[in-house]
Every structure is written in C-alpha cells, then in structure tokens.
Design an enzyme around this catalytic site. Structure first.
Site, PDB file in Angstrom:
ATOM      1  N   GLY A  12       0.833  -1.202   0.000  1.00 52.93           N
ATOM      2  CA  GLY A  12       0.000   0.000   0.000  1.00 52.93           C
ATOM      3  C   GLY A  12       0.864   1.247   0.000  1.00 52.93           C
TER       4      GLY A  12
ATOM      5  CE1 TYR B  66      -2.466  -4.634 -16.018  1.00 54.98           C
ATOM      6  CE2 TYR B  66      -2.026  -3.343 -14.061  1.00 54.98           C
ATOM      7  CZ  TYR B  66      -1.592  -3.927 -15.215  1.00 54.98           C
ATOM      8  OH  TYR B  66      -0.288  -3.838 -15.573  1.00 54.98           O
TER       9      TYR B  66
END
Ligand code: SF4
Length: 470
Positions: A113, A252
């Site tokens: 992240g 994706y």
C-alpha cells in the site's frame, strides 16, 4: 495488459506464516505466486522464536532466494514481500521486509500500500530525533511503534496505526508474535488461511492455494490480528471504518485464480466483458484480448456478443528484465519484444480488441497499429473499465494526472490518438455491477477514486509529490 509497457504498475505483495517447521520454504512458494505484484525486489524474515533473520535482494523471487541462501534461514514463522518500486525509489535498502534491532527486541515489517501522510509524519519524527534508514514510507510505522509509550507490543502497534492515513496491509513480526493489520478502508486485499496448525496470511488467495492452505477469512478494515504460539486473536484498532477495496485489483492487478471478498477475479473480469458487450454492441468478425489480464474480459465480451473469441495477440513469455531491449530505432523498424499479432487470425477481419485500461495511450496505439499492419480491416477498442482520470495515492503507480491521457482528452480525442476505428469505455455503474461485490451502497464497498476523483481518505498535499510506493 503488460504492466511494464503500459505505465500502470502493480503495488506489492505480502505473505506470512506462523507455526510451521518449513516456514521459509512455504514463504518462498507463496511469494513466487505473488510475483506479478512486484518484480523489483523480494525478501523474507524468519524467526525461530529467538532471533529474526532476514534475506532480501533486488530481483525476482527465484533470483533472490537461491538454494544456498535459503540454507541459513530456518524457523517456525516468516513474513515475506515482493516489491514494485517507482523510478528512483528502488535500491536494496528499500526492499522489504524492513528489519530493525533494538535492545528490547527485533521487529520486521512488510507493507502493501502507500501512506498518504508519511512525509508529514517523517518530518515530525525527524524533528524528534529519528534517523531514517530508507526512503520507504513503511519505516515510519517502525519509528511510531518504537516511540509509543505502551508496554505491550500490540498496544504500541495499535497506537501507531491510528496515526497512519492511506492504504496498508501490514505484516509485523517479532521473535514471538506475528501481527497483521489492514487500514480502516481495507483498500488492499489480505486473507487468512490455515495449513494444518499453522496460520497463513497472503495478499491474494492464489498464494494460499499454491501452498495448500485453506482459506479462512479476509482481514477486516481497522482490524489487528495477533498470532503467536497460543493461537490467533483479533482486536479492532479503529471502528471508524468503511470498505473501499481497490477496484483495479479486480480489473487488472490480481491473478485470475484469486478471490477478493468472495468474488473470483476471472469471473469478475468475464462479467466486465459481458457488460461491455451490452454497453458497446459492435459489428465485427473476431474478439481478441490483450494478454494476459484482458483475456477473461475478451472471453466475456465474445460470449455475450456471439462474436467468436480468437487469440489475435500473443505475448512473448521469455522477455526477462535483463534481456537487451531494442533501441528506439530498432523499435521503429518493427522489433516487437512483448506482443505479436497473429496474422492468420486478424487478416481481412474487423477486430474488437478488448483491453482492461488505457493509461498513457502509447501502448494502445502501438497495438492498434500492429493489428492493422497484420491485415485487420477495422480495429475497435473496448476497455473493460472507465477512463482513468485521476492519480492513485494508495500504492498503484498510475502516473501523474498530466500523464493520464483520459484526464485531459475526450474519448473521441483518445480514439484519434490511438488510431482506432471506435473506442468505448465501460461505465462506472456497469463496472461496479459487473464485478458484483455484495456490499451495500453505490460503490458496493469499492474504491473508484482513479475513475471518479472521490478519494476514500483525506488526501495530503504531500501525496502529490513522488513518494516511495509500497
Ligand atoms: S485510486 Fe484506483 S488504483 Fe488506487 S486504490 Fe482506488 S481504485 Fe485502486
């Protein structure tokens, strides 16, 4: 689409295990299955209950964890990381897990992240005397944990986590416990599994499957899970939570064999393609997908439209990072390293080319040209997500706003630039419905910020600067 030629890059992947005599080997296989999330560096830290030992390096999992190197790291628990680094943000010191030693014990951190307030926290910590070893935002957490006044480690971690803003799936390991934390919006996927008596943690469920672990549950936003020899416990460090899972994980990033919050990624992509066929019916002879991540959507489009799916483009699987890439002049002469059209499939045909997204547009243009040079009479580009108009601050390298073609061009302008006969993007509502997450509300617990500009967290001015991803 191929990340490295598109300008849309994966973030990172984390894997951890507690309570298994072959913890290091299992982590190796887990990280190998998460390799698509980052190819710049890999690392693991192992504990035998007394000492934390680390092994990391730049490169692929198979390059870093050689059999020789693996001989020296044995233990009952491990955490590991595969990393994607932005330009200038690489380097050995930034490869994770980060490992810190102090008189009171050692600490290893692996993070997937991006923290949006890391620069502000770093300035604050530096004025209080902290010296940073890396340019990674992850290191901030180690300093906050160390400076926290609580005596129990889990309370220190909880206290430190409340100061962070942004996206994070953290694995935090000491000699005696493994802690797992997810940000209050749950922007990144993180699952828990069981392998016999051992607990396994992974960014994607495909890694649980690969090591033979049974999926147990997803980590909750705002949750801190603590695992040690006594078992597993859960505590909330924040109740101020709202789900905002990254939609691009479905579109994706993630592997098709992974499930995110109960939704299989391949099925989600196929449904995106089906929805696209409803929103963009086109007369054509064949449907093809840009390998690898757009194949599922192309199959869905073909199924719903009744137009046959064909393999009109193939990917060369053996282009490694170290392969000599063609110079600009050779590229212009037509040296194509990564994708090739299948002339026998597209020649004389009206082709629908399904792709998952358009970032800068340069790759789409190259592929449209490639198909036309191979004899396609028309190339209709259909995109299984809406236009990406806003940058991501949560660990996905979607370039700056200026580089995002959809932030400053209309769909018709993009069509002209990529030289397609038609161009259609999926609607935001169509995408949310097709993915089919079971949450309540308009976004169904998804982050849609790169499409809509509505960010689930506060955005700090520093986020706009290039800061170390992952
Ligand atoms: S802004 Fe886009 S890429 Fe970033 S977390 Fe949200 S959905 Fe994912």
């Amino acid at each position: 689409m191929l990340a490295e030629i598109k300008g849309l890059n994966e973030e990172c992947g984390v894997f951890g295990i507690w309570g298994h005599p072959n913890a290091a080997e299992i982590t190796y296989y887990g990280l190998h299955s998460l390799q698509h999330r980052g190819q710049e560096g890999a690392g693991m830290v192992v504990t035998d209950g007394e000492i934390l030992r680390g092994l990391k390096g730049e490169g692929l999992v198979t390059e870093v964890f050689t059999s020789d190197a693996m001989k020296d790291i044995k233990g009952k628990a491990a955490i590991g990381h595969v990393r994607y680094a932005t330009a200038g943000g690489g380097g050995y010191e930034n490869v994770q897990p980060l490992l810190f030693h102090s008189q009171s014990g050692s600490l290893a951190l692996a993070h997937n992240g991006n923290l949006v307030n890391a620069t502000a926290l770093k300035h604050q910590l530096e004025t209080q005397g902290s010296i940073f070893q890396t340019s990674s935002d992850t290191e901030v957490l180690a300093h906050l944990i160390k400076r926290s006044g609580f005596s129990l480690m889990k309370d220190r971690v909880k206290n430190a986590l409340t100061m962070l803003k942004g996206a994070y799936a953290f694995l935090i390991m000491t000699e005696t416990e493994l802690m797992v934390a997810l940000d209050p919006h749950g922007l990144r996927p993180l699952s828990i599994g069981r392998l016999g008596d051992a607990y396994v943690l992974a960014s994607e469920t495909c890694a649980l499957d690969i090591v033979g672990a049974e999926f147990e549950r997803d980590v909750l936003p705002g949750e801190l899970v603590i695992i040690d020899d006594e078992g597993i416990r859960s505590e909330m460090y924040s109740y101020n939570t709202t789900k905002a899972m990254c939609t691009m994980e479905y579109v994706y990033f993630s592997r098709p064999d992974s499930n995110i919050h109960g939704v299989n990624v391949h099925t989600a992509r196929k449904n995106l393609g089906k929805r696209l066929a409803m929103e963009a019916p086109i007369e054509a002879d064949v449907v093809t997908g840009v390998p690898d991540s757009s194949i599922s959507a192309a199959i869905g489009y073909a199924e719903a439209s009744g137009i046959p799916y064909e393999m009109g483009l193939i990917k060369n699987r053996y282009v490694g990072r170290t392969f000599i890439q063609p110079s600009q002049s050779l590229r212009e002469q037509g040296v194509k390293m990564k994708l090739s059209p299948v002339r026998g499939v597209v020649e004389g045909k009206r082709v629908i080319m399904v792709d998952d997204s358009i970032v800068r547009g340069t790759t789409s243009k190259r592929i449209v040209r490639m198909l036309k040079e191979a004899g396609a009479t028309e190339v209709h580009v259909v995109i299984s997500s809406p236009p990406i108009q806003n940058p991501c601050f949560y660990g996905i390298d979607t370039s700056t706003r200026e580089e995002l073609i959809a932030s400053n061009h209309s769909v018709e302008e993009i069509r002209q630039l990529i030289e397609a006969d038609s161009l259609t993007f999926l609607s935001v509502e169509g995408m949310v419905e097709a993915i089919g997450r079971q949450e309540e509300g308009e976004t169904r617990g998804s982050c849609l910020a790169c499409f809509t500009g509505k960010y689930p967290t506060e955005i700090y001015p520093e986020s706009l600067q290039a800061f170390q991803k992952c």
